[in-house]
Motif scaffolding. Sequence first.
Motif, mmCIF file in Angstrom:
data_model
loop_
_atom_site.group_PDB
_atom_site.id
_atom_site.type_symbol
_atom_site.label_atom_id
_atom_site.label_comp_id
_atom_site.label_asym_id
_atom_site.label_seq_id
_atom_site.Cartn_x
_atom_site.Cartn_y
_atom_site.Cartn_z
ATOM 1 N N THR A 156 1.037 -1.038 0.185
ATOM 2 C CA THR A 156 -0.076 0.050 0.212
ATOM 3 C C THR A 156 0.532 1.027 -0.287
ATOM 4 O O THR A 156 0.691 1.780 -1.097
ATOM 5 N N GLY A 157 1.687 1.331 0.899
ATOM 6 C CA GLY A 157 2.500 2.307 0.789
ATOM 7 C C GLY A 157 3.579 2.250 -0.536
ATOM 8 O O GLY A 157 3.865 3.911 -0.262
ATOM 9 N N GLY A 158 4.254 1.581 -0.921
ATOM 10 C CA GLY A 158 4.471 1.699 -2.084
ATOM 11 C C GLY A 158 3.908 1.984 -3.291
ATOM 12 O O GLY A 158 4.337 2.558 -4.524
ATOM 13 N N LEU A 159 2.590 1.517 -3.361
ATOM 14 C CA LEU A 159 1.413 1.723 -4.370
ATOM 15 C C LEU A 159 1.433 3.580 -4.176
ATOM 16 O O LEU A 159 1.374 4.724 -5.678
ATOM 17 N N CYS A 160 0.996 3.866 -2.968
ATOM 18 C CA CYS A 160 1.138 5.329 -2.939
ATOM 19 C C CYS A 160 1.960 6.280 -3.226
ATOM 20 O O CYS A 160 1.656 7.130 -3.770
ATOM 21 N N LEU A 161 3.038 5.754 -2.597
ATOM 22 C CA LEU A 161 4.195 6.760 -2.745
ATOM 23 C C LEU A 161 4.856 6.418 -4.694
ATOM 24 O O LEU A 161 4.824 7.688 -5.176
ATOM 25 N N ALA A 162 4.768 5.715 -5.322
ATOM 26 C CA ALA A 162 4.381 5.197 -6.766
ATOM 27 C C ALA A 162 3.805 6.779 -7.575
ATOM 28 O O ALA A 162 3.436 6.856 -8.083
ATOM 29 N N GLY A 163 2.091 6.653 -7.471
ATOM 30 C CA GLY A 163 1.467 7.842 -7.797
ATOM 31 C C GLY A 163 1.610 8.877 -7.464
ATOM 32 O O GLY A 163 1.165 9.757 -7.910
ATOM 33 N N ALA A 164 2.229 9.034 -5.794
ATOM 34 C CA ALA A 164 2.714 10.684 -5.770
ATOM 35 C C ALA A 164 3.961 11.302 -6.693
ATOM 36 O O ALA A 164 3.846 12.410 -7.554
ATOM 37 N N VAL A 165 5.029 9.548 -7.300
ATOM 38 C CA VAL A 165 6.099 10.230 -8.088
ATOM 39 C C VAL A 165 5.549 10.215 -9.156
ATOM 40 O O VAL A 165 6.006 11.285 -10.098
ATOM 41 N N ALA A 166 4.142 9.468 -9.380
ATOM 42 C CA ALA A 166 3.931 9.778 -10.777
ATOM 43 C C ALA A 166 3.807 11.022 -11.200
ATOM 44 O O ALA A 166 3.185 11.626 -12.553
ATOM 45 N N PHE A 167 2.577 11.718 -10.524
ATOM 46 C CA PHE A 167 1.718 12.552 -10.320
ATOM 47 C C PHE A 167 2.633 13.789 -10.053
ATOM 48 O O PHE A 167 2.559 14.556 -10.972
ATOM 49 N N LEU A 168 3.683 13.940 -9.565
ATOM 50 C CA LEU A 168 4.986 14.963 -9.688
ATOM 51 C C LEU A 168 5.795 15.031 -10.706
ATOM 52 O O LEU A 168 6.128 15.708 -11.312
ATOM 53 N N THR A 169 5.713 13.776 -11.067
ATOM 54 C CA THR A 169 6.442 13.763 -12.954
ATOM 55 C C THR A 169 5.511 14.575 -14.118
ATOM 56 O O THR A 169 6.128 14.631 -14.723
ATOM 57 N N HIS A 170 4.350 13.880 -13.861
ATOM 58 C CA HIS A 170 3.499 14.691 -14.642
ATOM 59 C C HIS A 170 3.845 16.174 -15.068
ATOM 60 O O HIS A 170 3.041 16.596 -15.930
ATOM 61 N N GLY A 171 3.395 17.062 -13.850
ATOM 62 C CA GLY A 171 3.207 17.625 -13.275
ATOM 63 C C GLY A 171 4.908 18.899 -13.978
ATOM 64 O O GLY A 171 4.727 20.076 -14.599
ATOM 65 N N ILE A 172 5.554 18.047 -13.343
ATOM 66 C CA ILE A 172 6.934 18.870 -14.074
ATOM 67 C C ILE A 172 7.306 18.827 -15.650
ATOM 68 O O ILE A 172 7.571 19.893 -16.454
ATOM 69 N N ARG A 173 6.948 17.548 -16.379
ATOM 70 C CA ARG A 173 6.713 16.718 -17.707
ATOM 71 C C ARG A 173 6.158 18.657 -18.872
ATOM 72 O O ARG A 173 6.376 18.653 -19.365
ATOM 73 N N ARG A 174 4.496 18.449 -17.619
ATOM 74 C CA ARG A 174 4.082 19.417 -18.140
ATOM 75 C C ARG A 174 4.206 20.907 -18.163
ATOM 76 O O ARG A 174 3.747 21.485 -19.064
ATOM 77 N N ARG A 175 5.107 21.278 -17.259
ATOM 78 C CA ARG A 175 5.264 22.177 -17.008
ATOM 79 C C ARG A 175 6.332 22.975 -18.046
ATOM 80 O O ARG A 175 6.903 23.528 -18.210
ATOM 81 N N ARG A 176 7.186 22.039 -18.193
ATOM 82 C CA ARG A 176 8.672 22.149 -18.988
ATOM 83 C C ARG A 176 7.836 22.468 -20.755
ATOM 84 O O ARG A 176 8.407 23.117 -21.033
ATOM 85 N N LEU A 177 7.058 21.265 -21.442
ATOM 86 C CA LEU A 177 6.242 21.406 -22.409
ATOM 87 C C LEU A 177 5.877 22.710 -22.444
ATOM 88 O O LEU A 177 5.913 23.258 -23.492
ATOM 89 N N ARG A 178 4.837 23.322 -21.631
ATOM 90 C CA ARG A 178 4.601 24.307 -21.260
ATOM 91 C C ARG A 178 5.185 25.632 -21.924
ATOM 92 O O ARG A 178 5.295 26.787 -22.342
ATOM 93 N N ARG A 179 7.035 25.393 -20.888
ATOM 94 C CA ARG A 179 7.697 26.514 -21.293
ATOM 95 C C ARG A 179 8.002 26.675 -22.487
ATOM 96 O O ARG A 179 8.711 27.076 -23.210
ATOM 97 N N ARG A 180 8.767 25.427 -22.470
ATOM 98 C CA ARG A 180 9.347 25.245 -24.061
ATOM 99 C C ARG A 180 8.629 25.697 -25.413
ATOM 100 O O ARG A 180 8.883 26.539 -26.096
ATOM 101 N N GLY A 181 7.315 25.386 -24.958
ATOM 102 C CA GLY A 181 6.097 25.921 -26.345
ATOM 103 C C GLY A 181 5.610 27.337 -26.803
ATOM 104 O O GLY A 181 6.087 27.986 -27.086
ATOM 105 N N ALA A 182 6.326 27.986 -24.775
ATOM 106 C CA ALA A 182 5.835 29.215 -25.145
ATOM 107 C C ALA A 182 7.455 30.265 -25.668
ATOM 108 O O ALA A 182 7.090 31.456 -26.364
ATOM 109 N N GLY A 183 8.641 29.759 -25.230
ATOM 110 C CA GLY A 183 9.832 29.860 -25.801
ATOM 111 C C GLY A 183 9.588 30.314 -27.328
ATOM 112 O O GLY A 183 10.345 30.974 -28.236
#
Length: 74
Positions: free
Chosen positions: A44-71
């Motif tokens: 349970t802890g591993g799956l919750c941590l994996a979900g948090a890491v995936a959510f964080l990774t998705h946010g970082i990639r989305r922000r980078r893509l948005r920043r790259r597209g704006a430039g």
Amino acid sequence: MPRHEFQPGKLVAGLFLTAAGITYAGDAGGWWDTPWFAIIPVVTGGLCLAGAVAFLTHGIRRRRLRRRGAGVSG
């Protein structure tokens, strides 16, 4: 071999599930005794941590893509 994007959430989930499997394998092999309920917090802890890491990774990639597209469009 085609490249794919690294997904750290799946890595974290795999590590915790592998640890759970090794724990049960050691119990089955007679190396140690593991109560049946000991794996529940690990999985349970591993799956919750994996979900948090995936959510964080998705946010970082989305922000980078948005920043790259704006430039590029400017």
